[in-house]
Motif scaffolding. Structure first.
Motif, PDB file in Angstrom:
ATOM      1  N   ILE A  67     -43.121  33.752  -5.343  1.00 27.69           N
ATOM      2  CA  ILE A  67     -43.236  32.416  -5.570  1.00 27.69           C
ATOM      3  C   ILE A  67     -44.572  31.909  -6.618  1.00 27.69           C
ATOM      4  O   ILE A  67     -45.419  32.605  -6.378  1.00 27.69           O
ATOM      5  N   HIS A  68     -44.488  30.785  -7.381  1.00 28.63           N
ATOM      6  CA  HIS A  68     -45.512  30.336  -8.160  1.00 28.63           C
ATOM      7  C   HIS A  68     -46.507  29.620  -6.953  1.00 28.63           C
ATOM      8  O   HIS A  68     -46.141  29.456  -6.106  1.00 28.63           O
ATOM      9  N   THR A  69     -47.849  29.587  -7.554  1.00 31.54           N
ATOM     10  CA  THR A  69     -48.803  29.091  -6.451  1.00 31.54           C
ATOM     11  C   THR A  69     -48.550  27.284  -6.218  1.00 31.54           C
ATOM     12  O   THR A  69     -49.239  26.927  -5.243  1.00 31.54           O
ATOM     13  N   ASN A  70     -47.513  26.797  -7.075  1.00 29.36           N
ATOM     14  CA  ASN A  70     -47.313  25.644  -6.525  1.00 29.36           C
ATOM     15  C   ASN A  70     -46.028  25.384  -5.683  1.00 29.36           C
ATOM     16  O   ASN A  70     -45.601  24.289  -5.131  1.00 29.36           O
ATOM     17  N   LEU A  71     -45.934  26.547  -5.113  1.00 30.30           N
ATOM     18  CA  LEU A  71     -44.652  26.521  -3.741  1.00 30.30           C
ATOM     19  C   LEU A  71     -45.281  27.314  -2.701  1.00 30.30           C
ATOM     20  O   LEU A  71     -46.405  27.978  -2.872  1.00 30.30           O
ATOM     21  N   ALA A  72     -44.545  27.183  -1.592  1.00 33.74           N
ATOM     22  CA  ALA A  72     -45.159  27.825  -0.172  1.00 33.74           C
ATOM     23  C   ALA A  72     -43.499  28.193   0.009  1.00 33.74           C
ATOM     24  O   ALA A  72     -42.495  27.577  -0.023  1.00 33.74           O
ATOM     25  N   PHE A  73     -43.670  29.137   1.039  1.00 32.36           N
ATOM     26  CA  PHE A  73     -42.230  29.629   1.625  1.00 32.36           C
ATOM     27  C   PHE A  73     -42.581  29.361   3.155  1.00 32.36           C
ATOM     28  O   PHE A  73     -43.766  29.902   3.601  1.00 32.36           O
ATOM     29  N   ILE A  74     -41.480  29.018   4.013  1.00 32.83           N
ATOM     30  CA  ILE A  74     -41.439  29.129   5.230  1.00 32.83           C
ATOM     31  C   ILE A  74     -40.484  29.822   5.818  1.00 32.83           C
ATOM     32  O   ILE A  74     -39.240  29.859   5.524  1.00 32.83           O
ATOM     33  N   ARG A  75     -41.039  31.241   6.589  1.00 35.12           N
ATOM     34  CA  ARG A  75     -39.911  32.088   7.035  1.00 35.12           C
ATOM     35  C   ARG A  75     -39.617  31.677   8.424  1.00 35.12           C
ATOM     36  O   ARG A  75     -40.500  31.938   9.439  1.00 35.12           O
ATOM     37  N   VAL A  76     -38.489  31.231   8.549  1.00 32.05           N
ATOM     38  CA  VAL A  76     -38.410  30.776   9.871  1.00 32.05           C
ATOM     39  C   VAL A  76     -37.737  31.916  10.890  1.00 32.05           C
ATOM     40  O   VAL A  76     -37.131  32.816  10.531  1.00 32.05           O
ATOM     41  N   LYS A  77     -37.725  31.382  12.238  1.00 34.09           N
ATOM     42  CA  LYS A  77     -37.439  32.355  13.267  1.00 34.09           C
ATOM     43  C   LYS A  77     -35.855  32.118  13.430  1.00 34.09           C
ATOM     44  O   LYS A  77     -35.460  30.779  13.908  1.00 34.09           O
ATOM     45  N   ARG A  78     -34.899  32.902  12.877  1.00 34.35           N
ATOM     46  CA  ARG A  78     -33.737  32.358  12.855  1.00 34.35           C
ATOM     47  C   ARG A  78     -32.858  32.249  14.342  1.00 34.35           C
ATOM     48  O   ARG A  78     -31.827  31.583  14.398  1.00 34.35           O
ATOM     49  N   ASP A  79     -33.761  32.647  15.341  1.00 30.34           N
ATOM     50  CA  ASP A  79     -32.996  32.425  16.798  1.00 30.34           C
ATOM     51  C   ASP A  79     -33.405  30.891  17.147  1.00 30.34           C
ATOM     52  O   ASP A  79     -32.893  30.432  18.286  1.00 30.34           O
ATOM     53  N   LEU A  80     -34.295  30.355  16.459  1.00 30.94           N
ATOM     54  CA  LEU A  80     -34.779  28.897  16.812  1.00 30.94           C
ATOM     55  C   LEU A  80     -34.393  27.990  15.800  1.00 30.94           C
ATOM     56  O   LEU A  80     -34.101  26.869  16.291  1.00 30.94           O
ATOM     57  N   LEU A  81     -34.425  28.227  14.580  1.00 24.22           N
ATOM     58  CA  LEU A  81     -34.297  27.296  13.479  1.00 24.22           C
ATOM     59  C   LEU A  81     -33.386  27.785  12.282  1.00 24.22           C
ATOM     60  O   LEU A  81     -33.285  28.845  11.713  1.00 24.22           O
ATOM     61  N   TYR A  82     -32.329  26.927  12.139  1.00 28.06           N
ATOM     62  CA  TYR A  82     -31.454  27.468  10.989  1.00 28.06           C
ATOM     63  C   TYR A  82     -31.998  26.938   9.753  1.00 28.06           C
ATOM     64  O   TYR A  82     -32.449  25.601   9.507  1.00 28.06           O
ATOM     65  N   PRO A  83     -32.277  27.728   8.538  1.00 32.22           N
ATOM     66  CA  PRO A  83     -33.300  27.435   7.470  1.00 32.22           C
ATOM     67  C   PRO A  83     -32.547  26.246   6.689  1.00 32.22           C
ATOM     68  O   PRO A  83     -33.479  25.310   6.458  1.00 32.22           O
ATOM     69  N   GLU A  84     -31.160  26.004   6.570  1.00 35.67           N
ATOM     70  CA  GLU A  84     -30.728  24.942   5.843  1.00 35.67           C
ATOM     71  C   GLU A  84     -31.041  23.679   6.652  1.00 35.67           C
ATOM     72  O   GLU A  84     -31.082  22.477   5.909  1.00 35.67           O
ATOM     73  N   TYR A  85     -31.152  23.664   7.992  1.00 29.07           N
ATOM     74  CA  TYR A  85     -31.184  22.454   8.716  1.00 29.07           C
ATOM     75  C   TYR A  85     -32.904  22.052   8.497  1.00 29.07           C
ATOM     76  O   TYR A  85     -33.087  20.878   8.261  1.00 29.07           O
ATOM     77  N   LEU A  86     -33.743  22.969   8.411  1.00 23.24           N
ATOM     78  CA  LEU A  86     -35.199  22.606   8.129  1.00 23.24           C
ATOM     79  C   LEU A  86     -35.100  21.922   6.842  1.00 23.24           C
ATOM     80  O   LEU A  86     -35.880  21.066   6.457  1.00 23.24           O
ATOM     81  N   SER A  87     -34.534  22.548   5.890  1.00 29.87           N
ATOM     82  CA  SER A  87     -34.645  22.074   4.241  1.00 29.87           C
ATOM     83  C   SER A  87     -34.081  20.538   4.245  1.00 29.87           C
ATOM     84  O   SER A  87     -34.546  19.763   3.745  1.00 29.87           O
ATOM     85  N   ILE A  88     -32.964  20.541   5.002  1.00 29.14           N
ATOM     86  CA  ILE A  88     -32.510  19.030   4.894  1.00 29.14           C
ATOM     87  C   ILE A  88     -33.354  17.882   5.627  1.00 29.14           C
ATOM     88  O   ILE A  88     -33.497  16.807   5.170  1.00 29.14           O
ATOM     89  N   LEU A  89     -34.107  18.335   6.567  1.00 27.81           N
ATOM     90  CA  LEU A  89     -34.954  17.618   7.362  1.00 27.81           C
ATOM     91  C   LEU A  89     -36.219  17.102   6.482  1.00 27.81           C
ATOM     92  O   LEU A  89     -36.349  16.169   6.309  1.00 27.81           O
ATOM     93  N   ILE A  90     -36.612  18.304   5.782  1.00 27.65           N
ATOM     94  CA  ILE A  90     -37.821  17.953   4.744  1.00 27.65           C
ATOM     95  C   ILE A  90     -37.258  17.095   3.592  1.00 27.65           C
ATOM     96  O   ILE A  90     -38.118  16.029   3.252  1.00 27.65           O
ATOM     97  N   ASN A  91     -36.294  17.526   3.074  1.00 24.69           N
ATOM     98  CA  ASN A  91     -35.618  16.577   1.828  1.00 24.69           C
ATOM     99  C   ASN A  91     -35.267  15.073   2.390  1.00 24.69           C
ATOM    100  O   ASN A  91     -35.326  14.418   1.542  1.00 24.69           O
ATOM    101  N   ASP A  92     -34.589  14.935   3.186  1.00 23.26           N
ATOM    102  CA  ASP A  92     -33.888  13.668   3.749  1.00 23.26           C
ATOM    103  C   ASP A  92     -34.281  13.073   4.869  1.00 23.26           C
ATOM    104  O   ASP A  92     -33.642  11.944   4.934  1.00 23.26           O
ATOM    105  N   TYR A  93     -34.830  13.534   5.864  1.00 19.37           N
ATOM    106  CA  TYR A  93     -35.089  12.865   7.090  1.00 19.37           C
ATOM    107  C   TYR A  93     -36.293  12.006   6.922  1.00 19.37           C
ATOM    108  O   TYR A  93     -37.370  12.796   6.588  1.00 19.37           O
ATOM    109  N   SER A  94     -36.454  10.931   7.258  1.00 18.54           N
ATOM    110  CA  SER A  94     -37.651   9.748   6.806  1.00 18.54           C
ATOM    111  C   SER A  94     -38.703  10.260   7.633  1.00 18.54           C
ATOM    112  O   SER A  94     -40.049  10.229   7.339  1.00 18.54           O
TER     113      SER A  94
END
Length: 174
Positions: A67-94
């Motif tokens: 990734i470029h320096t303008n990005l970060a990545f979050i590597r989730v614990k798959r047994d606790l958090l569904y990555p797509e759920y986290l992404s939707i929360l970040i983008n759409d959840y007020s």
């Protein structure tokens, strides 16, 4: 940077949700130096400078890269958090969006740092519930995108018709 080697993913990839675009690469020698920035399928990529707080999930079929320096990545614990759920929360959840806005630096160019990202609080239902929420919100988002494109197309048609009417190329009989 070079014209071949290991791919460098940028904000454009995240904002457009498209990992086939872009032509930034680092050679394999430099890649070894930046190996800690390598993204894996399922990582949630987050914009952290300038246009902050937008995310997408790194897909399985994408080319190996860092990734470029303008990005970060979050590597989730798959047994606790569904990555797509986290992404939707970040983008759409007020509630999450407002936390990001509050935590990003009040500089000319907004920025998020790891210490800020760690402070973000998210609702954490069971994995099965996260998947159901993600499916529902993804369906809604896809439908909204279709309607946005349709609206844009209608705006272009209206503009073209108005231009024809105002230039007199088309006359309206009363």
């Amino acid at each position: 940077l070079s014209k071949s080697g290991v791919r460098v993913y940028t904000q454009e990839n995240v904002l457009k949700g498209d990992f086939s675009i872009g032509n930034l690469y680092v050679d394999y020698d430099k890649f070894e130096k930046f190996k800690s920035m390598e993204v894996k399928p399922g990582d949630v990529l987050l914009t952290i400078r300038g246009t902050t707080g937008f995310s997408t999930v790194f897909p399985k079929n994408a080319e190996r890269g860092i990734i470029h320096t303008n990005l970060a990545f979050i590597r989730v614990k798959r047994d606790l958090l569904y990555p797509e759920y986290l992404s939707i929360l970040i983008n759409d959840y007020s509630i999450v969006r407002s936390q990001i806005t509050t935590l990003s630096s009040a500089t000319t160019l907004g920025a998020l740092y790891a210490k800020h990202i760690r402070k973000i609080k998210i609702p954490l239902p069971s994995l099965s519930e996260q998947q159901k929420i993600t499916e529902i919100l993804s369906t809604i988002n896809k439908r909204l995108e279709v309607e946005r494109r349709r609206k844009e197309k209608l705006k272009r048609i209206k503009k073209a018709l108005m231009d024809l009417l105002l230039t007199g190329k088309i006359r309206v009989k009363v």
